[in-house]
Design an enzyme around this catalytic site. Structure first.
Site, short mmCIF file in Angstrom:
data_model
loop_
_atom_site.label_atom_id
_atom_site.label_comp_id
_atom_site.label_asym_id
_atom_site.label_seq_id
_atom_site.Cartn_x
_atom_site.Cartn_y
_atom_site.Cartn_z
N SER A 88 -1.69 -32.21 4.83
CA SER A 88 -2.56 -31.08 5.16
C SER A 88 -2.48 -30.83 6.66
O SER A 88 -2.11 -31.74 7.41
CB SER A 88 -4.01 -31.43 4.79
OG SER A 88 -4.91 -30.47 5.30
N TYR A 123 -11.85 -37.04 5.64
CA TYR A 123 -10.77 -36.30 4.96
C TYR A 123 -9.55 -36.23 5.88
O TYR A 123 -8.42 -36.52 5.46
CB TYR A 123 -11.23 -34.90 4.54
CG TYR A 123 -10.11 -34.10 3.88
CD1 TYR A 123 -9.60 -34.48 2.64
CD2 TYR A 123 -9.55 -33.00 4.52
CE1 TYR A 123 -8.55 -33.77 2.05
CE2 TYR A 123 -8.50 -32.28 3.93
CZ TYR A 123 -8.01 -32.68 2.70
OH TYR A 123 -6.96 -32.00 2.11
#
Ligand code: NDP
Ligand code: 8X3
Length: 251
Positions: free
Chosen positions: A138, A151
């Site tokens: 990501s 995260y």
């Protein structure tokens, strides 16, 4: 020659779009995820295009992973492509207000789950002297944003593991590619906000996010390069997003 791919997290979003594109491109596809009814639906769709096998397991449970992969029928064991896509964000809080259960879920799924699955598939690739592992990272693994803390940490770990795998697997002719998307409209935000549709929708207000198919197109491109070419690391964002925190929204 038949090419077999295993896609984790194929019940939704990027994984589902990738499984569809791989099947259209002629891959035999093993689709995995926890929600069996969604796997069964996708299996019906894919079977029109290619050979398909649906396996339901939780990537964060090493016993389940081992059981599922050990029980693969012989004709499915020659996996050439692994797409490590299963993952999630749980919550969006400062580190001081973070929920430990959310942290554990993200670490167990995004990092440990990816490792458990990869560890089971690598021996097949080594024995066949070829393979390709695609890890879905990501932009959260390239830069930290406010309240992204754990995260982001899991996606930084995916980035590190992608680099590490590329080095360790070099001698075995196994390609390793990291795909790092920005905002993609999938179930991701709904999961992050625990089913709160209003909050999930706000993430994409006033801009055109990526679609799961946009990311799947890039994955398909990466895995269909000639055998001497490897794409190491690809960052893909919507045109309206320059970084994790720089987005332009229409009023
Ligand atoms: P979705 O929520 O739509 O899909 C997530 C998939 O992961 C589902 O198929 C889900 O299946 C599976 N999954 C989650 N936890 C587990 C588990 N414990 N065991 C097995 N499967 C699991 O989100 P996306 O498609 O957006 O996310 C896919 C990947 O892309 C993730 O790694 C995410 O971090 C990454 N990503 C997403 C971005 C975005 O903006 N959407 C941007 C950058 C990266 P099931 O629930 O059936 O188990
Ligand atoms: C998902 C994209 O920006 O929410 O990995 O981190 S973001």
């Amino acid at each position: 020659m038949e090419k077999i791919a295993l896609v984790t997290g194929a019940t939704s979003g990027i994984g589902k779009a990738t499984a569809l594109k791989l099947a259209e491109a002629g891959y035999s596809v093993i689709i995995t995820g926890r929600r069996w009814h969604l796997l069964a639906e996708l299996e019906k769709q894919l079977i029109q295009k290619s050979r398909v096998l649906a396996l339901s397991f939780d990537v964060s449970n090493n016993e389940e992973v081992n059981h599922a992969i050990d029980k693969l029928p012989e004709e499915w064991k020659n996996i050439e492509l692994l797409v490590n896509n299963a993952g999630l964000a749980a919550g969006l809080s400062s580190i001081q207000n973070g929920d430990i259960e959310d942290w554990e879920k993200m670490i167990d799924t995004n990092v440990k789950g990816l490792l458990y699955v990869t560890k089971k598939i690598i021996p097949m690739m080594i024995s066949h002297k070829r393979g390709h592992i695609v890890n879905i990272g990501s932009i959260a693994g390239k830069e930290v944003y406010p309240m992204g803390n754990v995260y982001c940490a899991t996606k930084y770990a995916v980035d590190a593991l992608t680099k590490a795998m590329r080095i360790d697997l070099l001698e075995h002719n196994i390609k390793v590619t990291g795909i790092c998307p920005g905002m993609v409209e999938t179930e991701f935000s709904l999961v992050r906000f625990k089913g709160n549709k209003e909050n999930a929708k706000t993430v994409y207000d006033g801009l055109e996010p990526l679609k799961a198919e946009d990311v799947a197109d890039v994955i398909l491109f990466a895995v269909t390069r000639p055998s001497h070419v490897n794409l190491n690391d690809i960052v893909i964002t919507p045109t309206a997003q320059a970084s994790a925190t720089n987005v332009i929204r229409k009023k």
